[in-house]
Write an enzyme that holds these catalytic residues in place. Structure first.
Site, PDB file in Angstrom:
ATOM      1  N   CYS A   1       0.854  -1.187   0.000  1.00  0.00           N
ATOM      2  CA  CYS A   1       0.000   0.000   0.000  1.00  0.00           C
ATOM      3  C   CYS A   1       0.888   1.234   0.000  1.00  0.00           C
ATOM      4  CB  CYS A   1      -0.870  -0.037   1.255  1.00  0.00           C
ATOM      5  SG  CYS A   1      -1.839   1.435   1.539  1.00  0.00           S
TER       6      CYS A   1
ATOM      7  N   SER B   1       0.603   3.696   1.794  1.00  0.00           N
ATOM      8  CA  SER B   1       0.893   4.135   3.177  1.00  0.00           C
ATOM      9  C   SER B   1       2.147   3.460   3.718  1.00  0.00           C
ATOM     10  CB  SER B   1      -0.270   3.813   4.120  1.00  0.00           C
ATOM     11  OG  SER B   1      -1.472   4.186   3.561  1.00  0.00           O
TER      12      SER B   1
ATOM     13  N   CYS C   1      -7.145  -2.578   3.715  1.00  0.00           N
ATOM     14  CA  CYS C   1      -6.785  -1.153   3.807  1.00  0.00           C
ATOM     15  C   CYS C   1      -7.306  -0.353   2.628  1.00  0.00           C
ATOM     16  CB  CYS C   1      -5.272  -0.964   3.949  1.00  0.00           C
ATOM     17  SG  CYS C   1      -4.816   0.785   3.932  1.00  0.00           S
TER      18      CYS C   1
HETATM   19 CU    CU Z   1      -2.805   1.067   3.457  1.00  0.00          CU
END
Ligand code: CU
Length: 376
Positions: free
Chosen positions: A40, A42, A169
């Site tokens: 991801c 993030s 997520c």
């Molecule tokens: Cu994420």
């Protein structure tokens, strides 16, 4: 037990895929054999050091797998169950969980400390037994993980985990921000800034909600082409020039601006992407801030005069304001019904050993939406 994991010893330095020691699950915890985990964006914020996290650490927070063992008192899952791991722990009993806001859970708020809920860690270096930090209490860049029971959500035995890992997520963050945090009426217009995994999920949510115009904004042509496949009706190739981007968005929305805008990028340039979103919404419109901004950004360029006089709303939306225990199985039903597309969000599958190359591709930004690591 011994397992392979990708350990980050220092931000910006390649992760080391090595054998580490994993403790058995304690009371209230679950041992999961990972099937798949997405890389991801993030993770990149932490890898790049934009958002600090204690090291050494095993990153990874978008995973799915199969339960291998459970600790004392675990009742919601058993050995053999397929589960999606929620990246934000929610205990279910604090005032926020009970108030319908599990994404604000008090236990979850402690997850940046790198430990499990009891303040200890489950993974250790084989060389000297020293602790390796947990990430989001699930650390999915590893063959196995020990997670709190409340971070695992049981899904159907038929569920394809290499796709459903995205529900842990990215998908839930984007889709939920559009379908939980705002109330799009059929015909409303929505601007989505950023067309990565979270952005494409938001676009799907806007399309399912009946938006008439969905304006995708990205710096990469390839991402804009993909956005159209997921339901975007218009594409704006951003050159990072707020004024020029906003002019284009306004032209598409009859000079008015869109009813909603969502900032779905975060990172070190969130001041720019948020400014585009704020100025792109019409009077009375709402801007949702969804991306995880770098800690270096201390303020956003939003002028208070227009915010009041034009009655604009700016709201932070974390984890799609999701009620993961209910939302994740619901999203699987939408997937089975062909109403959401997870398959085309996965641009590449790879092995854990290829993780550093995977991160480099995320940094380049234009080739991949989601890379998914699969474990045998
Ligand atoms: Cu994420």
């Amino acid at each position: 037990m011994k397992m392979k994991a990708a350990v980050m010893y220092e931000p910006r330095k390649p992760m080391v895929v090595e054998v580490v020691e994993l403790d058995p699950p304690k009371a209230g915890e679950v041992l999961v054999k990972m099937s798949a985990t997405g890389i991801c964006h993030s993770d990149l914020h932490f890898f790049a050091g934009d958002v600090p996290t204690p090291v050494p650490v095993i990153l990874g927070h978008e995973g799915a797998g199969v339960v291998q063992d459970v600790g004392a008192g675990v009742s919601s899952v058993k050995k053999g169950d397929k589960v999606v791991l929620s990246f934000f722990p929610s205990c279910g009993v604090c005032r926020f969980c009970l108030g319908g806001q599990p994404m604000l859970c008090d236990v979850g708020s402690a997850s940046p400390l790198g430990t499990m809920p009891d303040g200890t860690r489950r993974v250790h270096r084989v060389q000297d037994g020293s602790d390796i930090n947990n990430f989001s209490m699930i650390s999915t860049f590893a063959e196995y993980t020990v997670a709190p029971e409340f971070s695992v959500i049981k899904v159907d035995a038929q569920a394809p985990l290499e796709k459903l890992c995205l529900l842990g997520c990215g998908f839930t963050t984007g889709f939920g921000s559009v379908t939980n945090a705002i109330h799009i009426r059929p015909g409303d217009t929505v601007t989505c800034i950023g067309c990565g995994g979270v952005g494409l999920s938001a676009i799907q949510g806007a399309a399912l909600s009946g938006a008439s115009k969905i304006i995708a904004v990205d710096v990469h042509e390839s991402k804009l082409a993909l956005a159209k496949k997921f339901g975007a009706t218009h594409a704006v190739l951003s050159r990072g020039d707020v004024r020029a981007d906003v002019k284009e968005i306004r032209a598409i929305t009859d000079g008015l601006g869109s009813d909603y805008a969502l900032e779905l990028v975060g990172g070190a340039h969130m001041d720019t992407t948020a400014a585009i979103g704020y100025r792109a919404i019409r009077k009375g419109g709402t801007l949702c801030l969804v991306g995880i901004g770098a800690t270096s950004i201390k303020a956003l360029p939003i002028d208070p005069l227009s915010m009041v006089m034009l009655n604009k709303t700016v709201k932070g939306v974390f984890y799609g304001q999701a009620q993961v225990k209910g939302d994740i199985p619901r999203y699987y039903e939408l997937y089975k019904a062909g109403k959401i597309n997870l398959d085309d969000m996965v641009s590449k599958e790879m092995r854990l050993e290829d993780i550093n190359a995977g991160f480099e591709a995320v940094i380049r930004g234009d080739e991949v939406v989601r890379q998914v690591i699969r474990f045998s």
